[in-house]
Design a protein around this motif. Structure first.
Motif, PDB file in Angstrom:
ATOM      1  N   LEU A  42       0.962  -1.061  -0.013  1.00 53.52           N
ATOM      2  CA  LEU A  42       0.102  -0.008   0.189  1.00 53.52           C
ATOM      3  C   LEU A  42       0.949   1.127  -0.044  1.00 53.52           C
ATOM      4  CD1 LEU A  42      -2.659   1.386   0.216  1.00 53.52           C
ATOM      5  CD2 LEU A  42      -2.412   1.540   2.903  1.00 53.52           C
ATOM      6  N   TRP A  43       1.656   1.243   1.093  1.00 50.96           N
ATOM      7  CA  TRP A  43       2.606   2.523   1.189  1.00 50.96           C
ATOM      8  C   TRP A  43       3.461   2.639  -0.003  1.00 50.96           C
ATOM      9  CZ3 TRP A  43       0.851   6.412   3.430  1.00 50.96           C
ATOM     10  CH2 TRP A  43      -0.072   6.123   4.578  1.00 50.96           C
ATOM     11  N   MET A  44       4.234   1.502  -0.617  1.00 53.65           N
ATOM     12  CA  MET A  44       5.063   1.557  -1.711  1.00 53.65           C
ATOM     13  C   MET A  44       4.182   2.322  -3.170  1.00 53.65           C
ATOM     14  SD  MET A  44       8.289   0.890  -1.138  1.00 53.65           S
ATOM     15  CE  MET A  44       8.737   0.321  -2.698  1.00 53.65           C
ATOM     16  N   GLY A  45       3.004   1.705  -3.059  1.00 46.43           N
ATOM     17  CA  GLY A  45       2.035   2.267  -4.159  1.00 46.43           C
ATOM     18  C   GLY A  45       1.584   3.815  -3.972  1.00 46.43           C
ATOM     19  N   ILE A  46       1.318   4.052  -2.724  1.00 51.28           N
ATOM     20  CA  ILE A  46       1.110   5.678  -2.676  1.00 51.28           C
ATOM     21  C   ILE A  46       2.391   6.355  -3.045  1.00 51.28           C
ATOM     22  CG2 ILE A  46       0.779   7.188  -0.738  1.00 51.28           C
ATOM     23  CD1 ILE A  46      -1.366   4.984   0.436  1.00 51.28           C
ATOM     24  N   MET A  92       8.762   7.863   8.485  1.00 50.49           N
ATOM     25  CA  MET A  92       7.934   8.648   9.370  1.00 50.49           C
ATOM     26  C   MET A  92       6.463   8.189   9.437  1.00 50.49           C
ATOM     27  SD  MET A  92       8.664  12.781   8.316  1.00 50.49           S
ATOM     28  CE  MET A  92      10.093  13.399   8.752  1.00 50.49           C
ATOM     29  N   LEU A  93       5.907   7.508   8.256  1.00 55.84           N
ATOM     30  CA  LEU A  93       4.682   6.753   8.591  1.00 55.84           C
ATOM     31  C   LEU A  93       4.809   5.272   8.938  1.00 55.84           C
ATOM     32  CD1 LEU A  93       3.197   7.903   5.045  1.00 55.84           C
ATOM     33  CD2 LEU A  93       2.572   8.844   7.456  1.00 55.84           C
ATOM     34  N   GLY A  94       6.071   5.058   9.619  1.00 53.35           N
ATOM     35  CA  GLY A  94       5.998   3.728  10.293  1.00 53.35           C
ATOM     36  C   GLY A  94       6.317   2.367   9.057  1.00 53.35           C
ATOM     37  N   ALA A  95       6.495   2.839   7.946  1.00 57.47           N
ATOM     38  CA  ALA A  95       6.569   1.676   6.974  1.00 57.47           C
ATOM     39  C   ALA A  95       7.849   1.507   6.660  1.00 57.47           C
ATOM     40  CB  ALA A  95       5.807   2.204   5.892  1.00 57.47           C
ATOM     41  N   SER A 133      17.672   6.462  12.850  1.00 54.73           N
ATOM     42  CA  SER A 133      16.940   7.105  14.024  1.00 54.73           C
ATOM     43  C   SER A 133      15.440   7.287  13.710  1.00 54.73           C
ATOM     44  CB  SER A 133      17.617   8.300  14.675  1.00 54.73           C
ATOM     45  OG  SER A 133      17.684   9.415  13.487  1.00 54.73           O
ATOM     46  N   SER A 134      15.243   7.692  12.434  1.00 50.34           N
ATOM     47  CA  SER A 134      13.865   8.128  11.860  1.00 50.34           C
ATOM     48  C   SER A 134      12.653   8.193  12.771  1.00 50.34           C
ATOM     49  CB  SER A 134      13.725   6.823  11.244  1.00 50.34           C
ATOM     50  OG  SER A 134      12.415   6.228  11.136  1.00 50.34           O
ATOM     51  N   VAL A 135      12.232   9.782  12.555  1.00 52.98           N
ATOM     52  CA  VAL A 135      11.071  10.004  13.431  1.00 52.98           C
ATOM     53  C   VAL A 135       9.843   9.398  12.726  1.00 52.98           C
ATOM     54  CG1 VAL A 135       9.573  12.105  13.711  1.00 52.98           C
ATOM     55  CG2 VAL A 135      12.156  12.462  13.428  1.00 52.98           C
ATOM     56  N   GLN A 136       8.980   8.800  13.949  1.00 53.76           N
ATOM     57  CA  GLN A 136       7.797   8.035  13.529  1.00 53.76           C
ATOM     58  C   GLN A 136       6.655   8.878  13.975  1.00 53.76           C
ATOM     59  OE1 GLN A 136       7.769   3.996  12.718  1.00 53.76           O
ATOM     60  NE2 GLN A 136       9.677   5.286  11.984  1.00 53.76           N
ATOM     61  N   LEU A 137       5.935   9.367  12.816  1.00 57.03           N
ATOM     62  CA  LEU A 137       4.804  10.031  13.275  1.00 57.03           C
ATOM     63  C   LEU A 137       3.304   9.129  13.411  1.00 57.03           C
ATOM     64  CD1 LEU A 137       4.772  12.569   9.999  1.00 57.03           C
ATOM     65  CD2 LEU A 137       5.383  12.926  12.502  1.00 57.03           C
ATOM     66  N   VAL A 138       3.524   7.997  12.772  1.00 58.29           N
ATOM     67  CA  VAL A 138       2.539   7.098  12.930  1.00 58.29           C
ATOM     68  C   VAL A 138       3.271   5.653  12.703  1.00 58.29           C
ATOM     69  CG1 VAL A 138       0.156   6.105  12.510  1.00 58.29           C
ATOM     70  CG2 VAL A 138       0.546   8.485  11.928  1.00 58.29           C
ATOM     71  N   PRO A 139       3.450   4.881  13.486  1.00 56.38           N
ATOM     72  CA  PRO A 139       4.175   3.827  13.610  1.00 56.38           C
ATOM     73  C   PRO A 139       3.482   2.515  13.166  1.00 56.38           C
ATOM     74  CG  PRO A 139       3.892   4.216  15.917  1.00 56.38           C
ATOM     75  CD  PRO A 139       3.446   5.279  15.004  1.00 56.38           C
ATOM     76  N   PHE A 140       2.868   2.505  11.703  1.00 60.74           N
ATOM     77  CA  PHE A 140       2.220   1.410  11.314  1.00 60.74           C
ATOM     78  C   PHE A 140       2.440   0.108  11.651  1.00 60.74           C
ATOM     79  CE2 PHE A 140       0.218   4.867   8.647  1.00 60.74           C
ATOM     80  CZ  PHE A 140      -1.080   4.869   9.184  1.00 60.74           C
ATOM     81  N   ALA A 166      11.671  11.542  17.662  1.00 56.30           N
ATOM     82  CA  ALA A 166      12.256  12.960  17.575  1.00 56.30           C
ATOM     83  C   ALA A 166      13.560  13.494  18.130  1.00 56.30           C
ATOM     84  CB  ALA A 166      11.158  13.866  17.565  1.00 56.30           C
ATOM     85  N   VAL A 167      13.507  12.987  19.571  1.00 55.90           N
ATOM     86  CA  VAL A 167      14.464  13.102  20.352  1.00 55.90           C
ATOM     87  C   VAL A 167      15.804  12.493  19.676  1.00 55.90           C
ATOM     88  CG1 VAL A 167      15.576  12.698  22.412  1.00 55.90           C
ATOM     89  CG2 VAL A 167      13.417  14.150  22.443  1.00 55.90           C
ATOM     90  N   SER A 168      15.613  11.117  19.280  1.00 53.60           N
ATOM     91  CA  SER A 168      16.844  10.526  18.863  1.00 53.60           C
ATOM     92  C   SER A 168      17.264  10.981  17.498  1.00 53.60           C
ATOM     93  CB  SER A 168      16.283   9.108  18.586  1.00 53.60           C
ATOM     94  OG  SER A 168      15.567   8.763  17.622  1.00 53.60           O
TER      95      SER A 168
END
Length: 184
Positions: A42-46, A92-95, A133-140, A166-168
Motif C-alpha cells: 500500500l505505502w510503496m504504491g502511494i 515517518m509513517l512507520g512503513a 533514528s527516523s522520526v515516527q509520526l504513525v508507527p504503522f 524525534a529526540v533520537s
C-alpha cells in the motif's frame, strides 16, 4: 538458542510440545509477513504515485532549505534527494520495510556523487543516521504488531513514539554534524 531448545526438549522428554510450538509459531510468522506485505505494498504504491505525480518534488522543494543543510553536497534536482525524501516519508509513517527500497536507491544515487568510492561521504553518513533514528509520526508496523497481539489500545504508543524518535533523530543529526566538522 534453537539447538539449546531442541536439546532441552529432548532431555526433558518434551519433543511433542516443541514440535507443536514450532508449527504454531511458524504459521504465525507467515501470517504476519503476508499481512505486513499488504501494508508495505500500500505505502510503496502511494509513494510511487506521489513520485510519478510530482508530489515528491513539490514536498522536496518545500523541504529544500532543511534538506540542503542536512545534505549540502547533493546538487539541486539530483535523484538522490527525491529518494531520500521518499525514504524519510515512509519511515515517518512507520512503513520502514517499504522505505528500504528507496533508501537503497538513495544510497546508489549518493554513490554516483562520491569521488572516493571506497569511503562514505558526509551526506551518506547523514542519510544513514537519519534513516536509523527516523522520526515516527504513525508507527504503522508497530500498531499492526500490537493489534495482532491483542492490545486493547494499540495506538496509545503514538505520542511516546513520536517524542522518543524525534529526540533520537535530533541528537543523531547534531552528533553527525559535530563529528563531520572534526573528520573532514
Amino acid at each position: 538458542m534453537i539447538s539449546i531448545g531442541i536439546i532441552g526438549s529432548l532431555l526433558s522428554n518434551n519433543l511433542g510440545e516443541l514440535n507443536k510450538v514450532i508449527l504454531n509459531e511458524t504459521s504465525k510468522g507467515v501470517e504476519f509477513a503476508i499481512s505486513l506485505a499488504g501494508v508495505m505494498a500500500l505505502w510503496m504504491g502511494i509513494m510511487n504515485i506521489a513520485k510519478d505525480s510530482g508530489l515528491i518534488e513539490k514536498i522536496g522543494e518545500k523541504l529544500n532549505p532543511i534538506m540542503k543543510k542536512l545534505f549540502p553536497s547533493i546538487p539541486k534536482g539530483h535523484k538522490a534527494m527525491a529518494y531520500i525524501v521518499m525514504n524519510m516519508a515512509l519511515n515517518m509513517l512507520g512503513a520502514g520495510n517499504g522505505a528500504t527500497a528507496f533508501g537503497l536507491k538513495a544510497m546508489n544515487e549518493l554513490q554516483t556523487l562520491n569521488r572516493k568510492k571506497d569511503t562514505a561521504t558526509n551526506d551518506m553518513v547523514m542519510f544513514l543516521v537519519i534513516n536509523i533514528s527516523s522520526v515516527q509520526l504513525v508507527p504503522f508496523t508497530m500498531l499492526k504488531v500490537r493489534m495482532d497481539m491483542g492490545s486493547t489500545n494499540p495506538s496509545e504508543i503514538i505520542i511516546t513514539t513520536l517524542f522518543a524518535t524525534a529526540v533520537s533523530t535530533v541528537i543523531a543529526i547534531l552528533s553527525c554534524k559535530l563529528l563531520q566538522g572534526r573528520y573532514k
